[in-house]
Write a protein that holds these residues in place. Structure first.
Motif: not given
Length: 347
Positions: A61-69, A120-140
């Motif tokens: 689920n975490q990897l899928d969220e990065v792919h989607q970001a 790049m590092n992700f230190g919390w759950d990426l499937t919450s709204p906050h986590g989804k925003a984090t994935a897109r923020h770090e890729i930015g």
């Protein structure tokens, strides 16, 4: 990022590299270099891998969220490409899931990091709204964009001691230096594009009330952006517009003009008539980054690059090119600092 009701977990961006520019460089020329330096040459294939830290890993689920970001940024229509690879040595962007907060190096700074380390590092759950925003923020960040609340045009006046106190406690537990670097420090005007602030940008933090004195409308806090804003989409397309289906050929000994504004890019294909060593170079009083790719099975792979920014010379590449193969040279202009026309040639 997070909600304005409480202190959320924030991205702790590592320090950016700073180019060492000659003190006699004109301000406009220096500003152009500062703005362009962290951006990729448009058309670059950015390969990313998930860094193997041992253990069970982050889960599908975490990897899928990065792919989607990555896909969300690509769906804007940008000219960059993204592809997952499984060898860290082949990846410009290396992603870990360590208990170390969330962060990313900015743009081309990733090229200065050892392939044995994540960029790049992700230190919390990426499937919450906050986590989804984090994935897109770090890729930015990986595309070359800084924190929006540090934009000098935002006009934010902080209650600084309260900011230090709030971010020094849970869940961030930041020392003062990290808080200053990621929140209170204003970017130089020479580092930012445009002349306005976008509080809805995915690169903006969400802040609770009581930390901002000015502007008055944000004393109650800044709502957390959860998706790419319209300004995000417009800005990323200025740096990475859709690629043209066909590009002109750069024939040996034929000069091609570079009629570009600062930040503009020109692309040419090269089909060598014989196998030998060639020289590619620019002419004119310009600062450019010059990158050569080889077409391997329909995918452009980096072959060589040159950056002459801040130096009173022209970029030159000497490479052996093979007859029957296709190459693409991309030239991004920092600035034209003198009189006369600029051009590129292969000989």
């Amino acid at each position: 990022m997070g909600t304005p009701e409480g202190i959320p977990q924030y991205c702790a961006q590592p320090p950016q590299s700073q180019p060492v520019l000659r003190p006699d460089l004109g301000p406009q020329r220096a500003r152009a270099i500062q703005i362009v330096r962290s951006k990729w040459v448009n058309g670059t294939m950015l390969r990313y891998c998930f860094f193997d830290d041992g253990g069970e890993g982050p889960g599908k689920n975490q990897l899928d969220e990065v792919h989607q970001a990555f896909q969300d940024w690509k769906d804007v229509g940008i000219g960059l490409e993204f592809r997952e690879v499984h060898d860290a040595g082949d990846a410009e962007i290396r992603i870990s899931f360590r208990d170390d907060g969330s962060w990313s190096y900015v743009g081309t700074d990733v090229l200065t990091i050892s392939s044995r380390e994540p960029t790049m590092n992700f230190g919390w759950d990426l499937t919450s709204p906050h986590g989804k925003a984090t994935a897109r923020h770090e890729i930015g960040h990986s595309l070359g964009f800084a924190h929006e609340h540090q934009n000098p045009f935002a006009g934010i006046v902080w209650d600084e001691e309260k900011v230090y106190s709030e971010l020094g406690g849970p869940p961030n537990n930041w020392p003062r230096a990290v808080t200053f670097h990621n929140v209170l420090r204003k970017l130089s005007v020479s580092e930012v594009t445009g002349s306005s602030w976008d509080p809805e940008s995915i690169m903006e933090y969400g802040f609770p009330g009581g930390l901002i004195k000015e502007p008055v409308k944000f004393r109650s806090g800044i709502p957390s952006p959860l998706k790419l804003s319209e300004v995000d989409r417009e800005l990323v397309l200025t740096w990475y517009p859709p690629l043209k289906a066909e590009i002109p050929e750069l024939a040996p000994f034929a000069s091609a003009p570079l009629d570009l504004a600062s930040g503009g890019q020109a692309d040419f294909e090269i089909k060598p008539p014989e196998t030998r060593k060639y020289t590619l170079g620019t002419f004119g009083q310009t600062d450019v980054v010059l990158v050569l790719f080889e077409d391997i099975g329909g995918e452009l792979r980096y072959l060589a690059g040159e950056d002459d920014s801040g130096e009173d010379r022209n970029g030159r590449l000497e490479v052996k090119l093979q007859k029957g193969r296709r190459y693409v040279v991309r030239t991004r202009l920092y600035s034209a600092w003198g009189s006369g026309d600029a051009s590129i040639m292969c000989w």
